[in-house]
Write a protein that holds these residues in place. Sequence first.
Motif, PDB file in Angstrom:
ATOM      1  N   MET E   1      19.909  -5.337  30.152  1.00  0.00           N
ATOM      2  CA  MET E   1      18.766  -5.757  29.337  1.00  0.00           C
ATOM      3  C   MET E   1      19.138  -5.743  27.853  1.00  0.00           C
ATOM      4  O   MET E   1      19.801  -4.843  27.378  1.00  0.00           O
ATOM      5  N   ARG E   2      18.684  -6.810  27.159  1.00  0.00           N
ATOM      6  CA  ARG E   2      19.001  -6.935  25.727  1.00  0.00           C
ATOM      7  C   ARG E   2      17.696  -6.951  24.928  1.00  0.00           C
ATOM      8  O   ARG E   2      16.756  -7.659  25.283  1.00  0.00           O
ATOM      9  N   ALA E   3      17.667  -6.181  23.823  1.00  0.00           N
ATOM     10  CA  ALA E   3      16.449  -6.110  23.012  1.00  0.00           C
ATOM     11  C   ALA E   3      16.732  -6.588  21.594  1.00  0.00           C
ATOM     12  O   ALA E   3      17.831  -6.410  21.074  1.00  0.00           O
ATOM     13  N   LEU E   4      15.715  -7.190  20.998  1.00  0.00           N
ATOM     14  CA  LEU E   4      15.809  -7.626  19.598  1.00  0.00           C
ATOM     15  C   LEU E   4      14.941  -6.725  18.738  1.00  0.00           C
ATOM     16  O   LEU E   4      13.802  -6.415  19.097  1.00  0.00           O
ATOM     17  N   VAL E   5      15.483  -6.304  17.595  1.00  0.00           N
ATOM     18  CA  VAL E   5      14.654  -5.613  16.606  1.00  0.00           C
ATOM     19  C   VAL E   5      14.947  -6.241  15.251  1.00  0.00           C
ATOM     20  O   VAL E   5      16.102  -6.387  14.863  1.00  0.00           O
ATOM     21  N   VAL E   6      13.899  -6.689  14.573  1.00  0.00           N
ATOM     22  CA  VAL E   6      14.079  -7.361  13.281  1.00  0.00           C
ATOM     23  C   VAL E   6      13.484  -6.502  12.174  1.00  0.00           C
ATOM     24  O   VAL E   6      12.384  -5.968  12.314  1.00  0.00           O
ATOM     25  N   GLY E   7      14.207  -6.338  11.100  1.00  0.00           N
ATOM     26  CA  GLY E   7      13.702  -5.618   9.934  1.00  0.00           C
ATOM     27  C   GLY E   7      14.327  -6.213   8.702  1.00  0.00           C
ATOM     28  O   GLY E   7      15.178  -7.093   8.787  1.00  0.00           O
ATOM     29  N   ARG E   8      13.890  -5.717   7.525  1.00  0.00           N
ATOM     30  CA  ARG E   8      14.543  -6.177   6.303  1.00  0.00           C
ATOM     31  C   ARG E   8      15.658  -5.222   5.892  1.00  0.00           C
ATOM     32  O   ARG E   8      16.562  -5.576   5.185  1.00  0.00           O
ATOM     33  N   TRP E   9      15.553  -3.935   6.278  1.00  0.00           N
ATOM     34  CA  TRP E   9      16.595  -2.952   6.015  1.00  0.00           C
ATOM     35  C   TRP E   9      16.975  -2.903   4.529  1.00  0.00           C
ATOM     36  O   TRP E   9      18.137  -3.055   4.185  1.00  0.00           O
ATOM     37  N   GLN E  10      15.943  -2.691   3.694  1.00  0.00           N
ATOM     38  CA  GLN E  10      16.181  -2.669   2.231  1.00  0.00           C
ATOM     39  C   GLN E  10      15.933  -1.272   1.683  1.00  0.00           C
ATOM     40  O   GLN E  10      14.921  -1.067   1.020  1.00  0.00           O
ATOM     41  N   PRO E  11      16.784  -0.293   1.862  1.00  0.00           N
ATOM     42  CA  PRO E  11      18.037  -0.314   2.618  1.00  0.00           C
ATOM     43  C   PRO E  11      17.828   0.229   4.027  1.00  0.00           C
ATOM     44  O   PRO E  11      16.724   0.627   4.379  1.00  0.00           O
ATOM     45  N   PHE E  12      18.910   0.250   4.805  1.00  0.00           N
ATOM     46  CA  PHE E  12      18.923   0.865   6.133  1.00  0.00           C
ATOM     47  C   PHE E  12      18.844   2.376   5.943  1.00  0.00           C
ATOM     48  O   PHE E  12      19.652   2.972   5.241  1.00  0.00           O
ATOM     49  N   HIS E  13      17.824   3.027   6.581  1.00  0.00           N
ATOM     50  CA  HIS E  13      17.636   4.474   6.338  1.00  0.00           C
ATOM     51  C   HIS E  13      17.605   5.265   7.651  1.00  0.00           C
ATOM     52  O   HIS E  13      17.765   4.706   8.741  1.00  0.00           O
ATOM     53  N   ASN E  14      17.420   6.572   7.514  1.00  0.00           N
ATOM     54  CA  ASN E  14      17.480   7.451   8.688  1.00  0.00           C
ATOM     55  C   ASN E  14      16.391   7.140   9.718  1.00  0.00           C
ATOM     56  O   ASN E  14      16.607   7.315  10.917  1.00  0.00           O
ATOM     57  N   GLY E  15      15.233   6.692   9.257  1.00  0.00           N
ATOM     58  CA  GLY E  15      14.185   6.303  10.205  1.00  0.00           C
ATOM     59  C   GLY E  15      14.639   5.110  11.034  1.00  0.00           C
ATOM     60  O   GLY E  15      14.464   5.080  12.252  1.00  0.00           O
ATOM     61  N   HIS E  16      15.253   4.128  10.355  1.00  0.00           N
ATOM     62  CA  HIS E  16      15.802   2.986  11.083  1.00  0.00           C
ATOM     63  C   HIS E  16      16.829   3.446  12.126  1.00  0.00           C
ATOM     64  O   HIS E  16      16.830   2.985  13.269  1.00  0.00           O
ATOM     65  N   LEU E  17      17.708   4.339  11.691  1.00  0.00           N
ATOM     66  CA  LEU E  17      18.789   4.775  12.585  1.00  0.00           C
ATOM     67  C   LEU E  17      18.223   5.436  13.839  1.00  0.00           C
ATOM     68  O   LEU E  17      18.680   5.182  14.962  1.00  0.00           O
ATOM     69  N   THR E  18      17.203   6.266  13.647  1.00  0.00           N
ATOM     70  CA  THR E  18      16.600   6.941  14.813  1.00  0.00           C
ATOM     71  C   THR E  18      16.004   5.920  15.774  1.00  0.00           C
ATOM     72  O   THR E  18      16.183   6.021  16.994  1.00  0.00           O
ATOM     73  N   ILE E  19      15.306   4.953  15.224  1.00  0.00           N
ATOM     74  CA  ILE E  19      14.727   3.906  16.076  1.00  0.00           C
ATOM     75  C   ILE E  19      15.824   3.174  16.857  1.00  0.00           C
ATOM     76  O   ILE E  19      15.724   2.981  18.071  1.00  0.00           O
ATOM     77  N   ILE E  20      16.873   2.767  16.159  1.00  0.00           N
ATOM     78  CA  ILE E  20      17.957   2.022  16.809  1.00  0.00           C
ATOM     79  C   ILE E  20      18.596   2.868  17.918  1.00  0.00           C
ATOM     80  O   ILE E  20      18.862   2.365  19.021  1.00  0.00           O
ATOM     81  N   LYS E  21      18.790   4.148  17.639  1.00  0.00           N
ATOM     82  CA  LYS E  21      19.419   4.994  18.655  1.00  0.00           C
ATOM     83  C   LYS E  21      18.517   5.144  19.874  1.00  0.00           C
ATOM     84  O   LYS E  21      18.999   5.162  21.015  1.00  0.00           O
ATOM     85  N   GLU E  22      17.212   5.250  19.648  1.00  0.00           N
ATOM     86  CA  GLU E  22      16.302   5.371  20.794  1.00  0.00           C
ATOM     87  C   GLU E  22      16.257   4.088  21.619  1.00  0.00           C
ATOM     88  O   GLU E  22      16.231   4.130  22.848  1.00  0.00           O
ATOM     89  N   ILE E  23      16.250   2.953  20.930  1.00  0.00           N
ATOM     90  CA  ILE E  23      16.272   1.685  21.675  1.00  0.00           C
ATOM     91  C   ILE E  23      17.572   1.600  22.482  1.00  0.00           C
ATOM     92  O   ILE E  23      17.575   1.160  23.632  1.00  0.00           O
ATOM     93  N   ALA E  24      18.666   2.045  21.865  1.00  0.00           N
ATOM     94  CA  ALA E  24      19.967   1.988  22.547  1.00  0.00           C
ATOM     95  C   ALA E  24      19.960   2.768  23.852  1.00  0.00           C
ATOM     96  O   ALA E  24      20.713   2.456  24.780  1.00  0.00           O
ATOM     97  N   ASN E  25      19.117   3.791  23.939  1.00  0.00           N
ATOM     98  CA  ASN E  25      19.003   4.530  25.199  1.00  0.00           C
ATOM     99  C   ASN E  25      18.312   3.723  26.288  1.00  0.00           C
ATOM    100  O   ASN E  25      18.531   3.967  27.471  1.00  0.00           O
ATOM    101  N   ASP E  26      17.449   2.814  25.860  1.00  0.00           N
ATOM    102  CA  ASP E  26      16.616   2.091  26.825  1.00  0.00           C
ATOM    103  C   ASP E  26      17.209   0.767  27.285  1.00  0.00           C
ATOM    104  O   ASP E  26      16.821   0.253  28.327  1.00  0.00           O
ATOM    105  N   VAL E  27      18.097   0.177  26.496  1.00  0.00           N
ATOM    106  CA  VAL E  27      18.586  -1.161  26.833  1.00  0.00           C
ATOM    107  C   VAL E  27      20.109  -1.173  26.835  1.00  0.00           C
ATOM    108  O   VAL E  27      20.749  -0.219  26.383  1.00  0.00           O
ATOM    109  N   ASP E  28      20.685  -2.274  27.317  1.00  0.00           N
ATOM    110  CA  ASP E  28      22.141  -2.376  27.374  1.00  0.00           C
ATOM    111  C   ASP E  28      22.733  -2.792  26.027  1.00  0.00           C
ATOM    112  O   ASP E  28      23.785  -2.313  25.630  1.00  0.00           O
TER     113      ASP E  28
END
Lengths: 170, 170, 170, 170, 170, 170
Positions: E1-28
């Motif tokens: 399974m592949r997921a899309l997440v769109v943001g502006r990342w101005q800048p990329f921060h720790n909250g973003h990183l946590t979200i990305i890591k959690e999504i990574a647990n759920d999808v391929d």
Amino acid sequence: MRALVVGRWQPFHNGHLTIIKEIANDVDEIIIGVGSAQKSHTLNDPFTAGERIMMIIKTLKKFGFPYYVIPIRDIDFNALWVSYVESLTPPFDLIYTGNALVRELFEERGYVVKKPKLYNRKEYSGTEIRRRILNNEEWKHLVPGEVVEVIDEIDGENRIKRLSKKDYLI
Amino acid sequence: MRALVVGRWQPFHNGHLTIIKEIANDVDEIIIGVGSAQKSHTLNDPFTAGERIMMIIKTLKKFGFPYYVIPIRDIDFNALWVSYVESLTPPFDLIYTGNALVRELFEERGYVVKKPKLYNRKEYSGTEIRRRILNNEEWKHLVPGEVVEVIDEIDGENRIKRLSKKDYLI
Amino acid sequence: MRALVVGRWQPFHNGHLTIIKEIANDVDEIIIGVGSAQKSHTLNDPFTAGERIMMIIKTLKKFGFPYYVIPIRDIDFNALWVSYVESLTPPFDLIYTGNALVRELFEERGYVVKKPKLYNRKEYSGTEIRRRILNNEEWKHLVPGEVVEVIDEIDGENRIKRLSKKDYLI
Amino acid sequence: MRALVVGRWQPFHNGHLTIIKEIANDVDEIIIGVGSAQKSHTLNDPFTAGERIMMIIKTLKKFGFPYYVIPIRDIDFNALWVSYVESLTPPFDLIYTGNALVRELFEERGYVVKKPKLYNRKEYSGTEIRRRILNNEEWKHLVPGEVVEVIDEIDGENRIKRLSKKDYLI
Amino acid sequence: MRALVVGRWQPFHNGHLTIIKEIANDVDEIIIGVGSAQKSHTLNDPFTAGERIMMIIKTLKKFGFPYYVIPIRDIDFNALWVSYVESLTPPFDLIYTGNALVRELFEERGYVVKKPKLYNRKEYSGTEIRRRILNNEEWKHLVPGEVVEVIDEIDGENRIKRLSKKDYLI
Amino acid sequence: MRALVVGRWQPFHNGHLTIIKEIANDVDEIIIGVGSAQKSHTLNDPFTAGERIMMIIKTLKKFGFPYYVIPIRDIDFNALWVSYVESLTPPFDLIYTGNALVRELFEERGYVVKKPKLYNRKEYSGTEIRRRILNNEEWKHLVPGEVVEVIDEIDGENRIKRLSKKDYLI
């Protein structure tokens, strides 16, 4: 009376200069449109709009007549083109062009369109001058001295030669 | 059921009319897309979107069936084209087209695509009609009378002839 | 005589319909421009051009007068706008608008511009109707029945409510 | 040191892979630009940017070296292209290209440009691979296995064949 | 399974990183879209797409999960946006977003949309981090170390401060 | 030495003229960029690029110094803006601006940026002059005589007043 003349001026040459000087005799002010302003760095359109504007302004400086030089990019929407040109230039009363499309578009809007007289069309031709540059033939006598200076300043001869190199596709 | 049919209609001719009438027998409503809406004033695309819409609406007025006429400009981004068309038109159930790209784009999105039947393709052809206009040959029997009227109103025959004049490059 | 009237029709309501019917009494054909055609899915502009066209055509079907419905996208270049509209529509003789910019642009090009008479501006207003939809208030009596049907078909009430949800920024 | 290499990758083939691996030996990080990103669904450019990105990333996964894959659309304004690429990518120190225009544009901005070494240019060629797909000839040995999988997943062979069908103009 | 997440990342921060890591647990595989890719050099959007891509890729390198980073520019045509994203990315099965418009557009096309869980929204926020940079307050603990490095490399703190200078209009 | 100065010149006023004359003392040639060239017919940007170019050229005619006037449209892509300006103008050595964004963009590319000295900022201001025109207050002493003539020729006072009329939304 103000007249518009649009060309690509790739590069500005002695034939162009003669036409501009003749128009200058007939009207009060000339608007010189630099067409396909967004194009550069191809064999057909090697010079940027900025470089072409510099050629024209440096050449015309010594003649006293008043003129405007305006870059005009292609918009690929013929029915808008006259309005587009009108929005970028002072109002004008007539147009000089030998291009059938430009003539049609302006005449449909009610403008008077004239054909400029051409001189020595075989040599005073952008195509011929770019061909000569590419083949190391004489070309400098076909353009005003100021245009030679601009092309030298931007290393234009070598730009044209480099752009002609065969691609080596990955 | 609603069907979409897209063409350039340069100009709208009797072959087009026959196709539209046949589709009208099969579906409840027809959406007639006017493709390349931004193009006009060239030998291949002489008429503006507005002029082509006028040809179609004047011609179809006397037939009772319901239809929509929608100008659609080229967006040069094939992967967006289906969404672009969807955003400009009422929802539709099937598409009539003979164009391989349009067929592919809509089929990949799950649409049903049909080929319209063509009649007398040699004469009922925009290319052929524009060629005849240019060469002063008979063409008026190939298009509906209303299209003749529109082309007359905008002086379309002369537009095509003027656009074909050889350029006289400055 | 042909008249142009441009609006956003978000959505098409009874006030719009009254205006269109009155103009239809004065002219031979009406061109209804669907402005900001590229906009949709916002609280101010919830409906696509295709959806708005469907509202108008379904509503007007039962009245006998001839009209055209043409989507017109914003081009953010005021000086080109009149030419842009002209390229997409049949020729027209006068414009109905209450917008100062549209009036100015067309009057500078020599067009006759008229103000449509408005009725019950407080309720017959797109802003008011979108506000009522959002707040679960009565709105269906403010638009033609065909518009209710279109909004139902596309689940438009819920679209507006969902678009109003507070963002939850990542 | 970071290097940029731009191609269309229609599709990504073994010649491309060899070039990328050799560049990976010379630099710390590679930026792989996916050129003409807006193009797809034509015989010359059958695959979308997303599909080409997938080919590249799936293929390179098993090699340990660090890289970026960035879609880059054509902007038809050569003088802006270097800045455009710079705005979309991490900073880079040198460019690998065999294209004369790309070379000229980057060299005029002071970049170091290198030519990648090509292998078996006759067969390791996007043009040749698309030709073979169209003619039902062997092509799968010319691309990495992951590219075969992607083309299978999107039914790419049939897309190319369908796009080649003769048009049937209405 | 592949997921899309769109943001502006101005800048990329720790909250973003946590979200990305959690999504990574759920999808391929995760596709990280870099939104508003054309924006930079403003107080709201100080970093170019290339700089933001560098932040993300440098940060994620040490985590083993597979992902794609794709710049996506605004197209100001909501009804095309889903197709635009689809054309630039590998196919995906679900979307993570907290934005009401993005949710609506994807849900209307039949996608599954999920809300990412947010952490410490007051501090893990691009707006807050840009505000702190501007006011010389502590901000480096709110972003991954690699993001600090990128911002240092491009002198990002001073860029933001310089952009905030009061204009001095001529 | 050649200098660039970019403004919107809505309209060109005595403060602008003083700045231009002072820069002319310091450099050999001035390039005057006409920013937001695509804007016109709004209260903030009432004049077209063509009208603003006419104001500048008519005013500067009597001073002997050499200059270029170049329309520059907004491209809404800050990272490309310097390249865009470079492509439209002759090469320049320094920039005069009081705008923080323009300063940042050019300084990041290595250009020298200077602040022009302002005079009587309260009255020599486009905003103030447009406000006075709207309110029938004295404004002609704040601009060169040639600018008064251009505004008279295009009926600019009435254009501004008409554009300020309250909309009457249909």
